[in-house]
Design a protein around this motif. Sequence first.
Motif, PDB file in Angstrom:
ATOM      1  N   SER A  97       0.915  -1.086   0.039  1.00 11.41           N
ATOM      2  CA  SER A  97       0.150   0.064   0.031  1.00 11.41           C
ATOM      3  C   SER A  97       0.785   1.280   0.043  1.00 11.41           C
ATOM      4  CB  SER A  97      -0.758   0.056   1.138  1.00 11.41           C
ATOM      5  OG  SER A  97      -1.736  -1.101   1.291  1.00 11.41           O
ATOM      6  N   GLN A  98       1.970   1.126   0.715  1.00 10.53           N
ATOM      7  CA  GLN A  98       2.902   2.460   0.686  1.00 10.53           C
ATOM      8  C   GLN A  98       3.492   2.802  -0.582  1.00 10.53           C
ATOM      9  OE1 GLN A  98       5.972   2.098   3.668  1.00 10.53           O
ATOM     10  NE2 GLN A  98       4.985   3.277   5.029  1.00 10.53           N
ATOM     11  N   LEU A  99       3.997   1.697  -1.311  1.00  8.03           N
ATOM     12  CA  LEU A  99       4.526   1.747  -2.746  1.00  8.03           C
ATOM     13  C   LEU A  99       3.511   2.318  -3.554  1.00  8.03           C
ATOM     14  CD1 LEU A  99       7.322  -0.393  -3.950  1.00  8.03           C
ATOM     15  CD2 LEU A  99       5.469   0.460  -5.324  1.00  8.03           C
ATOM     16  N   PHE A 100       2.201   1.689  -3.541  1.00  9.74           N
ATOM     17  CA  PHE A 100       1.437   2.020  -4.432  1.00  9.74           C
ATOM     18  C   PHE A 100       0.763   3.405  -4.366  1.00  9.74           C
ATOM     19  CE2 PHE A 100      -3.204   2.787  -5.574  1.00  9.74           C
ATOM     20  CZ  PHE A 100      -3.318   2.650  -6.886  1.00  9.74           C
ATOM     21  N   PHE A 101       0.546   3.751  -2.949  1.00  7.53           N
ATOM     22  CA  PHE A 101      -0.085   5.232  -2.654  1.00  7.53           C
ATOM     23  C   PHE A 101       1.063   6.198  -3.287  1.00  7.53           C
ATOM     24  CE2 PHE A 101      -3.526   2.754  -0.980  1.00  7.53           C
ATOM     25  CZ  PHE A 101      -4.619   3.392  -1.672  1.00  7.53           C
ATOM     26  N   TYR A 102       2.349   5.839  -2.671  1.00  9.32           N
ATOM     27  CA  TYR A 102       3.306   6.967  -3.011  1.00  9.32           C
ATOM     28  C   TYR A 102       3.564   7.393  -4.311  1.00  9.32           C
ATOM     29  CZ  TYR A 102       8.060   8.994  -3.057  1.00  9.32           C
ATOM     30  OH  TYR A 102       9.128   9.826  -3.284  1.00  9.32           O
ATOM     31  N   HIS A 103       3.620   6.229  -5.188  1.00  7.01           N
ATOM     32  CA  HIS A 103       3.936   6.394  -6.681  1.00  7.01           C
ATOM     33  C   HIS A 103       2.323   7.171  -7.314  1.00  7.01           C
ATOM     34  CE1 HIS A 103       7.983   5.123  -7.302  1.00  7.01           C
ATOM     35  NE2 HIS A 103       7.572   4.425  -6.279  1.00  7.01           N
ATOM     36  N   THR A 155       0.087   1.269 -10.385  1.00  7.18           N
ATOM     37  CA  THR A 155      -0.291  -0.127 -10.583  1.00  7.18           C
ATOM     38  C   THR A 155       0.753  -0.929 -11.268  1.00  7.18           C
ATOM     39  OG1 THR A 155      -2.719   0.459 -10.589  1.00  7.18           O
ATOM     40  CG2 THR A 155      -1.942  -1.817 -11.179  1.00  7.18           C
ATOM     41  N   PHE A 156       1.288  -0.511 -12.453  1.00  7.58           N
ATOM     42  CA  PHE A 156       2.424  -0.992 -13.044  1.00  7.58           C
ATOM     43  C   PHE A 156       3.768  -1.211 -12.034  1.00  7.58           C
ATOM     44  CE2 PHE A 156       6.269  -0.410 -15.726  1.00  7.58           C
ATOM     45  CZ  PHE A 156       6.129  -1.647 -16.540  1.00  7.58           C
ATOM     46  N   LEU A 157       4.115  -0.167 -11.576  1.00  8.59           N
ATOM     47  CA  LEU A 157       5.175  -0.216 -10.462  1.00  8.59           C
ATOM     48  C   LEU A 157       5.330  -0.890  -9.526  1.00  8.59           C
ATOM     49  CD1 LEU A 157       6.328   3.587 -10.934  1.00  8.59           C
ATOM     50  CD2 LEU A 157       7.496   1.771 -12.023  1.00  8.59           C
ATOM     51  N   THR A 158       3.935  -1.109  -8.824  1.00  9.64           N
ATOM     52  CA  THR A 158       3.789  -1.938  -7.773  1.00  9.64           C
ATOM     53  C   THR A 158       3.675  -3.375  -7.960  1.00  9.64           C
ATOM     54  OG1 THR A 158       2.323  -0.190  -6.772  1.00  9.64           O
ATOM     55  CG2 THR A 158       2.244  -2.393  -5.703  1.00  9.64           C
ATOM     56  N   LEU A 160       4.977  -4.696 -10.694  1.00 10.07           N
ATOM     57  CA  LEU A 160       6.498  -5.186 -11.138  1.00 10.07           C
ATOM     58  C   LEU A 160       7.292  -5.337 -10.025  1.00 10.07           C
ATOM     59  CD1 LEU A 160       8.251  -4.840 -13.757  1.00 10.07           C
ATOM     60  CD2 LEU A 160       9.030  -2.703 -13.150  1.00 10.07           C
ATOM     61  N   THR A 161       7.168  -4.762  -8.904  1.00  9.04           N
ATOM     62  CA  THR A 161       8.049  -4.744  -7.443  1.00  9.04           C
ATOM     63  C   THR A 161       7.488  -6.054  -6.796  1.00  9.04           C
ATOM     64  OG1 THR A 161       8.254  -2.332  -7.424  1.00  9.04           O
ATOM     65  CG2 THR A 161       8.805  -3.750  -5.470  1.00  9.04           C
ATOM     66  N   PHE A 162       6.357  -6.194  -6.763  1.00  8.99           N
ATOM     67  CA  PHE A 162       5.746  -7.237  -5.725  1.00  8.99           C
ATOM     68  C   PHE A 162       5.399  -8.675  -6.473  1.00  8.99           C
ATOM     69  CE2 PHE A 162       5.378  -3.757  -3.219  1.00  8.99           C
ATOM     70  CZ  PHE A 162       5.875  -3.983  -1.715  1.00  8.99           C
ATOM     71  N   GLN A 163       5.962  -8.708  -7.721  1.00  9.43           N
ATOM     72  CA  GLN A 163       5.886 -10.015  -8.258  1.00  9.43           C
ATOM     73  C   GLN A 163       6.814 -10.851  -7.980  1.00  9.43           C
ATOM     74  OE1 GLN A 163       5.657 -10.161 -12.702  1.00  9.43           O
ATOM     75  NE2 GLN A 163       7.757  -8.680 -12.678  1.00  9.43           N
ATOM     76  N   LEU A 164       7.935 -10.131  -7.502  1.00  8.09           N
ATOM     77  CA  LEU A 164       9.146 -11.019  -7.134  1.00  8.09           C
ATOM     78  C   LEU A 164       8.947 -11.757  -5.603  1.00  8.09           C
ATOM     79  CD1 LEU A 164      11.564  -8.130  -7.921  1.00  8.09           C
ATOM     80  CD2 LEU A 164      11.561 -10.114  -9.297  1.00  8.09           C
ATOM     81  N   PRO A 165       9.521 -12.629  -5.582  1.00  2.54           N
ATOM     82  CA  PRO A 165       9.754 -13.594  -4.292  1.00  2.54           C
ATOM     83  C   PRO A 165      10.269 -12.827  -3.173  1.00  2.54           C
ATOM     84  CG  PRO A 165      11.092 -14.769  -5.852  1.00  2.54           C
ATOM     85  CD  PRO A 165      10.500 -13.528  -6.587  1.00  2.54           C
ATOM     86  N   TYR A 166       9.909 -12.787  -1.913  1.00  5.37           N
ATOM     87  CA  TYR A 166      10.332 -12.277  -0.928  1.00  5.37           C
ATOM     88  C   TYR A 166      10.695 -13.342   0.027  1.00  5.37           C
ATOM     89  CZ  TYR A 166      10.060  -7.555  -3.204  1.00  5.37           C
ATOM     90  OH  TYR A 166      10.303  -6.587  -4.000  1.00  5.37           O
ATOM     91  N   CYS A 167      11.561 -13.887   0.284  1.00  5.84           N
ATOM     92  CA  CYS A 167      11.654 -15.134   1.078  1.00  5.84           C
ATOM     93  C   CYS A 167      13.059 -15.102   1.831  1.00  5.84           C
ATOM     94  CB  CYS A 167      11.968 -16.239   0.303  1.00  5.84           C
ATOM     95  SG  CYS A 167      13.239 -16.329  -1.147  1.00  5.84           S
ATOM     96  N   GLY A 168      13.842 -14.111   1.884  1.00  8.14           N
ATOM     97  CA  GLY A 168      15.083 -13.776   2.934  1.00  8.14           C
ATOM     98  C   GLY A 168      15.185 -12.820   3.862  1.00  8.14           C
ATOM     99  N   PRO A 169      15.968 -11.843   3.815  1.00 10.48           N
ATOM    100  CA  PRO A 169      15.745 -10.904   4.616  1.00 10.48           C
ATOM    101  C   PRO A 169      14.683  -9.893   4.665  1.00 10.48           C
ATOM    102  CG  PRO A 169      17.681 -10.610   3.097  1.00 10.48           C
ATOM    103  CD  PRO A 169      17.256 -11.855   2.872  1.00 10.48           C
ATOM    104  N   ILE A 179      10.775   1.432  -4.299  1.00  5.49           N
ATOM    105  CA  ILE A 179      11.263   0.424  -5.217  1.00  5.49           C
ATOM    106  C   ILE A 179      12.608   0.069  -5.162  1.00  5.49           C
ATOM    107  CG2 ILE A 179      11.345  -0.027  -7.739  1.00  5.49           C
ATOM    108  CD1 ILE A 179       9.115   1.653  -8.253  1.00  5.49           C
ATOM    109  N   PRO A 180      13.753   0.869  -5.109  1.00  4.41           N
ATOM    110  CA  PRO A 180      15.041   0.598  -5.134  1.00  4.41           C
ATOM    111  C   PRO A 180      15.298  -0.281  -3.788  1.00  4.41           C
ATOM    112  CG  PRO A 180      14.816   3.031  -5.514  1.00  4.41           C
ATOM    113  CD  PRO A 180      13.290   2.503  -5.282  1.00  4.41           C
ATOM    114  N   VAL A 181      14.882  -0.117  -2.834  1.00  2.00           N
ATOM    115  CA  VAL A 181      15.230  -0.740  -1.387  1.00  2.00           C
ATOM    116  C   VAL A 181      14.477  -2.093  -1.583  1.00  2.00           C
ATOM    117  CG1 VAL A 181      15.823   1.300   0.050  1.00  2.00           C
ATOM    118  CG2 VAL A 181      13.443   0.374  -0.046  1.00  2.00           C
ATOM    119  N   MET A 182      13.121  -2.147  -2.120  1.00  2.00           N
ATOM    120  CA  MET A 182      12.447  -3.460  -2.019  1.00  2.00           C
ATOM    121  C   MET A 182      12.925  -4.432  -3.035  1.00  2.00           C
ATOM    122  SD  MET A 182      10.498  -3.038   0.265  1.00  2.00           S
ATOM    123  CE  MET A 182       9.673  -4.613   0.091  1.00  2.00           C
TER     124      MET A 182
END
Length: 318
Positions: A97-103, A155-158, A160-169, A179-182
């Motif tokens: 939500s933060q990333l979407f509404f920010y952009h 919507t496109f940027l969000t 793009l970012t969260f289709q990736l798997p986040y499984c570590g740190p 986007i850059p830090v995520m």
Amino acid sequence: MRNASVVTAFILLGIPHTHGLEATLFVLFLSFYVLTLIGNLLILLAIVSSSRLHTPMYFFLCKLSVCDIFFPSVSSPKMLFYLSGNSRAVSYAGCVSQLFFYHFLGCTECFLYTVMAYDRFVAVCHPLRYTIIMSHRACAILAMGTSLFGCVQATFLTTLTFQLPYCGPNEVDYYFCDIPVMLKLACADTSALEMVGLISVGLMPLTCFLLILTSYCRIVYSILQIRSAEGRRRAFSTCSAHLAAILLFYMPVVLIYLRPTPSPWVDATVQVLNNLVTPMLNPLIYSLRNKEVKSSLRRVLRPLGFLPEQLWRSAGDT
């Protein structure tokens, strides 16, 4: 959007190299945030309460003030929450939500500045046709278009970012999800997505900036054709506030997203300026040299006794 990752929450580490300064930053950022809300609410109040300000230029300024109220509200409340000693955790959905509404709000403002430049172009270069071109219907379509395109871009940027798997740190080395830090936390190769994101984030502001630049080149050319010095002064005065706001908006975007070698501390500092300081300064930029806005504010606030009589008189005379 389906979350297929094992990470269910992220930890916001905050602004780099500011450990031990939480209390100072809390007071500073809270002051900025409150002043931002008050300033933009006063602009809205001044415009809504005065029929003389019910024009296309002030209609778009109203929308800018609304965006400037919500834009810092995407990241500031959570930042103030953890600076006061509370949890730094943010849920996966909260991060999305933060990333979407920010952009969304940032892109909407970018398109809105372009529309405001077009409005000034029509006012200066085609004054006799201004009311026809910038009709109520046209203004409504342009205003809705800025939000629509902002939503599509976000919507496109969000996605793009969260289709990736986040499984570590899950520690975000920043004070909000961007986007850059995520992308650094993703458990996959992000080089192609970084390039697509860079092109997307860079191309949209660049296109808007070129349109704004084109509008103002035409505006300057038309102003130079005005023979009277007073006419030129008034025309330049009308556009100077918008130009100042554009510079404040675009400089942080370039520094954050388009630099070849990013620096977390510099990015965070510039981002704070973009999120809090610019929305706080916009009401001042658009009102300090605007007699109509100051006059409207004086009529609204004077009965409430917020400022001494002498100050209201001096404000009305400038």
